[in-house]
Design an enzyme around this catalytic site. Structure first.
Site, PDB file in Angstrom:
ATOM      1  N   MET A  90      45.363  48.731  41.188  1.00  0.00           N
ATOM      2  CA  MET A  90      45.679  49.743  40.179  1.00  0.00           C
ATOM      3  C   MET A  90      44.381  50.407  39.705  1.00  0.00           C
ATOM      4  SD  MET A  90      49.039  48.473  38.185  1.00  0.00           S
ATOM      5  CE  MET A  90      48.291  47.406  36.984  1.00  0.00           C
ATOM      6  N   GLY A  91      43.335  50.324  40.529  1.00  0.00           N
ATOM      7  CA  GLY A  91      42.080  50.997  40.201  1.00  0.00           C
ATOM      8  C   GLY A  91      41.281  50.264  39.147  1.00  0.00           C
TER       9      GLY A  91
ATOM     10  N   HIS B  19      38.078  42.853  43.143  1.00  0.00           N
ATOM     11  CA  HIS B  19      38.649  43.754  44.157  1.00  0.00           C
ATOM     12  C   HIS B  19      37.710  43.851  45.363  1.00  0.00           C
ATOM     13  CE1 HIS B  19      40.631  45.610  40.457  1.00  0.00           C
ATOM     14  NE2 HIS B  19      41.653  45.311  41.228  1.00  0.00           N
TER      15      HIS B  19
ATOM     16  N   GLY C 215      44.613  38.652  44.887  1.00  0.00           N
ATOM     17  CA  GLY C 215      43.782  37.640  44.236  1.00  0.00           C
ATOM     18  C   GLY C 215      44.622  36.502  43.668  1.00  0.00           C
TER      19      GLY C 215
ATOM     20  N   GLN D 245      52.299  36.388  41.013  1.00  0.00           N
ATOM     21  CA  GLN D 245      52.481  37.594  41.832  1.00  0.00           C
ATOM     22  C   GLN D 245      52.359  37.257  43.322  1.00  0.00           C
ATOM     23  OE1 GLN D 245      50.937  41.696  40.875  1.00  0.00           O
ATOM     24  NE2 GLN D 245      49.275  41.066  42.188  1.00  0.00           N
TER      25      GLN D 245
ATOM     26  N   SER E  57      38.992  40.920  35.583  1.00  0.00           N
ATOM     27  CA  SER E  57      40.247  41.652  35.402  1.00  0.00           C
ATOM     28  C   SER E  57      39.911  43.022  34.839  1.00  0.00           C
ATOM     29  CB  SER E  57      41.137  40.904  34.402  1.00  0.00           C
ATOM     30  OG  SER E  57      42.149  41.756  33.907  1.00  0.00           O
ATOM     31  N   SER E  58      40.668  44.031  35.261  1.00  0.00           N
ATOM     32  CA  SER E  58      40.435  45.372  34.709  1.00  0.00           C
ATOM     33  C   SER E  58      40.660  45.366  33.202  1.00  0.00           C
ATOM     34  CB  SER E  58      41.377  46.383  35.363  1.00  0.00           C
ATOM     35  OG  SER E  58      41.217  46.335  36.761  1.00  0.00           O
TER      36      SER E  58
END
Ligand code: PAF
Length: 290
Positions: A26-27, A33, A143, A149, A181-182
């Protein structure tokens, strides 16, 4: 590096590729990532990264609008990693007017994150299934930080006979243990200092397990006690669950367990987990109750 926004352009580029590794994101990319991308490079001929903040996995009260985004920075990072193609569709491309088909994975989505965020895994499974059919990767990389997930996606791939392999890579952590984490970008300086308490709680229970503790309630208590020492941490759940069914355990048997938690640090909701590996815990194990 090619950047494509339409499904037609993605499909056309795919035809010229060989063995493709897909890293769905999700960028707002971070080192976690990049570790997935490097693994994909090592194992595949071409690497495709999707950048798409998926609206269907956010509940109306969640942070879809404010989710961190920085496409220019992401593209620069992806180019420097030698990514072959970036698929960055608009919302209206993935979900055009009248869109009404969803993927529901049953059995492993009603506990943990699924219980805390109803509809979340329906959105994740739907978008990941669509990405798999659009990109047609040979392998897809996720990840371990999002442990449930990975279980849901693996089950979807198995149940729908999707022709690809799901590869799960270890969680990448900051030096103090905080899982990358973003959403860490939401933490202010004080919250950032408090946030490694999740990892401290997980590792305290892991140490207890390695020393022989098998009572899941005791392991949960240990995690809660460590979290209770951090005033900014508000636990949402603390879990010791079966690695495959994700149901809560009373006792950790020979197949190990997943320790996981969701904790609010200030207003930011963080998740983290550790897998208890029975093969590493030999001497001192207590006998199971009758
Ligand atoms: O893990 C994520 O970033 C997202 O859930 C995913 C897999 C890219 C689907 O939107």
């Amino acid at each position: 590096m090619e950047v494509v926004e339409t499904i037609e352009a993605m499909r056309q580029a795919r035809r010229a590729f060989g063995r493709v590794g897909l890293v769905p994101t999700m960028g707002f990319l971070h080192t976690g990532h990049l570790a997935l991308i490097r693994r994909a490079h090592a194992e595949c001929e071409q690497v495709v990264v999707s950048v798409f903040v998926n609206p269907t996995q956010f509940a109306p009260h969640e942070d879809f609008e404010s989710y961190p985004r920085n496409m220019d920075r992401d593209l620069a990072l992806l180019a420097s990693e030698g990514v072959d193609l970036v698929f960055a569709p608009a919302s209206s491309t993935m979900y055009p007017a009248g869109y009404n088909t969803f993927v529901d994975v049953y059995g492993v989505t009603d506990t943990l994150e699924g219980a805390a965020r109803p509809g979340f895994f329906r959105g994740v499974a739907t978008v990941v299934c669509k990405l798999f059919t659009i990109v047609q990767p040979d392998r897809a990389y996720f990840g371990q930080k999002d442990a449930q997930q990975t279980v849901v996606i693996r089950k979807m791939v198995r149940d729908l006979n999707l022709p690809l392999e799901v590869v799960v890579c270890p969680t990448v952590r900051e030096a103090d243990g905080l899982a990358m984490s973003s959403r860490n970008a939401y933490l202010n300086a004080t919250e950032r200092q408090a946030a490694p308490v999740l990892y401290r709680a997980l590792t305290a229970a892991q140490q207890q397990y390695l020393a022989g503790e098998r009572d899941a309630g005791t392991l949960r208590d240990t995690m809660q006690q460590v979290l209770a020492h951090e005033p900014l941490a508000q636990p949402e759940y603390v879990s010791v669950a079966d690695l495959h069914t994700l149901q809560e355990l009373a006792w950790v048997g020979d197949s190990g367990a997943l320790l996981s938690m969701a904790v609010r640090v200030g207003p930011t909701r963080l998740i983290d987990n550790i897998m208890l590996d029975a093969s590493r815990a030999g001497a001192g194990s207590r006998a199971s109750p009758r």
